[in-house]
Design a protein around this motif. Structure first.
Motif, short mmCIF file in Angstrom:
data_model
loop_
_atom_site.label_atom_id
_atom_site.label_comp_id
_atom_site.label_asym_id
_atom_site.label_seq_id
_atom_site.Cartn_x
_atom_site.Cartn_y
_atom_site.Cartn_z
N LEU A 325 67.10 50.99 47.49
CA LEU A 325 66.44 51.89 48.43
C LEU A 325 65.24 52.58 47.79
O LEU A 325 64.22 52.81 48.45
N GLY A 329 61.67 52.06 49.33
CA GLY A 329 60.93 53.22 49.82
C GLY A 329 59.55 53.32 49.22
O GLY A 329 58.57 53.65 49.91
N SER A 330 59.42 53.01 47.93
CA SER A 330 58.11 53.09 47.29
C SER A 330 57.16 52.01 47.79
O SER A 330 55.94 52.18 47.76
N LEU A 332 57.33 50.71 50.96
CA LEU A 332 57.45 50.62 52.41
C LEU A 332 56.12 50.34 53.11
O LEU A 332 56.07 49.46 53.99
#
Length: 401
Positions: A325, A329-330, A332
């Protein structure tokens, strides 16, 4: 906490066997020698700044909005101008510094939304018509200082002396990264510098945070072994998948303007990024086995290993999801862009940008999976038959930062 401070290492069960120190001492000496060998010299100098605009701090004193003649594609502040009072730095390259400037309101993707009284960052551009200022960002120095102060207060208030030692460890980590690892990479050192820097961080921070004792030494040995395995696996994966380390304008600029080997930089990032999770797992496993040994001194090494491994499997299951995750997330925005412009899922996964995230996640996970049995087995051998500790000196596991 019992209302009083325990010195580092007082709650450690038993003493570290001589064999562990015979292994650890040469590793520490080798790390020190490698740091001296790889330590950057005075040849590393900042870039000359060519191709980059000069930056200035300023404050918006007034806004004058006007009707837009043409429709803006990405309207953030609308049309108009802002009057900005400029701060004059001591090394100002301008021949005739100015105290204020009238600049157009910023618009477009990522443009800052501004209001009167905002402290902003401007750049000075050279155009055929003369010098031109543009607002590019907000000043955040004060806000970051307040946030850092709240972080320090929370750590000290909750962790007390453990919090202070954790903050000291965090300071050591930043010092080694900023004054050894990064300058060494800029000086052209091989990816080995990442493993050396990580080993130095781990040897210093773990003992500083958790004290000298058997459980910390076990965690250090487990982390070293897992970190070495992670480095080898990352080198193999990067080579086999032909990853270059260049996935965006930032990595391209670092490679072109600073002459950094981006493939080596990718390897260094994987190793350093894995260290933060590895030491969390190894310290937890070592402390878990220590508590099991205290709770039942009759447990043998095999029983401690089995019980500690059950805890480790649960820990790994949650940490793996955290790693995936975090990387997702980094990446995205890039993931959204790739998916929107690609028809098949296979093309998305094999794209170099996503492939690098996959390699980071998989290699870090393999290192974690190896860390659990290595650390748990070593802890079971070292800490078996530990005497039961009084309640007020029961060991606590301080959170990793």
């Amino acid at each position: 906490m019992g209302g009083h401070h325990r010195g580092p290492g007082r709650d450690e069960p038993g003493r570290t066997p001589r064999a562990a120190w015979l292994v650890l001492a040469p590793i520490a000496l080798l790390t020190l020698v490698a740091m001296v060998w790889l330590w950057p010299t005075g040849d590393v100098v900042p870039g000359d700044g060519q191709g980059s605009a000069d930056q200035y701090d300023g404050r918006i004193t007034s806004l004058e909005r006007s009707e837009c003649i043409e429709e803006l594609t990405d309207d953030v502040n609308g049309c108009g101008t802002a009057t900005v009072s400029l701060e004059t730095p001591e090394d100002d390259p301008r021949d005739e510094p100015v105290d204020s400037a009238e600049v157009p309101l910023p618009n477009g993707p990522g443009a800052p939304e501004v209001e009167e009284g905002d402290d902003v960052v401007l750049i000075l551009n050279e155009t055929p018509d003369g010098e031109s200022y543009a607002i590019v960002d907000h000043q955040r120095g004060t806000g970051l200082v307040v946030l850092a102060g709240a972080f320090v207060l929370a750590m000290v208030a909750f962790g007390r002396w453990r919090g202070v030692s954790a903050l000291a460890g965090l300071g050591v980590t930043f010092l080694l990264l900023l004054y050894f690892v990064v300058p060494a990479i800029l000086a052209g050192s091989p990816p080995l510098v990442a493993i050396v820097g990580s080993a130095a961080i781990m040897l210093t921070v773990l003992y500083l945070t958790h004290g000298l004792g058997a459980t910390t030494t076990v965690a250090v040995l487990g982390t070293l072994a897992s970190l070495t395995l992670t480095g080898l696996l990352s080198a193999l994966a990067v080579s086999a998948l032909h990853l270059t380390g260049v996935t965006d304008d930032l990595s391209l600029a670092v490679g072109m303007t600073q002459g950094v080997n981006t493939e080596g930089l990718l390897l260094a990032g994987i190793v350093i990024g894995s260290l933060g999770v590895l030491d969390d797992v190894t310290v937890t496993q070592s402390a878990t086995v220590a508590e099991l040994a205290r709770a039942n001194p009759a447990y043998g090494a095999l029983q401690l290993f089995r019980a500690g491994s059950r805890v480790g499997r649960s820990h790994i299951a949650s940490v793996v999801n955290t790693i995936v995750l975090a990387y997702a997330g980094s990446a995205l925005p890039l993931l959204i862009l790739i998916v929107a412009n690609t028809e098949s899922l296979g093309s998305v996964v094999t794209d170099q940008i996503i492939a690098q995230k996959v390699v980071r996640s998989v290699v870090a996970t393999l290192g974690l999976v190896a860390a659990v049995p290595l650390t748990t087995g070593l802890a079971a051998l070292v800490l078996r038959g530990a005497p039961e500790a009084p309640d007020e000196t029961a060991a606590t596991v301080s959170p990793q930062i």
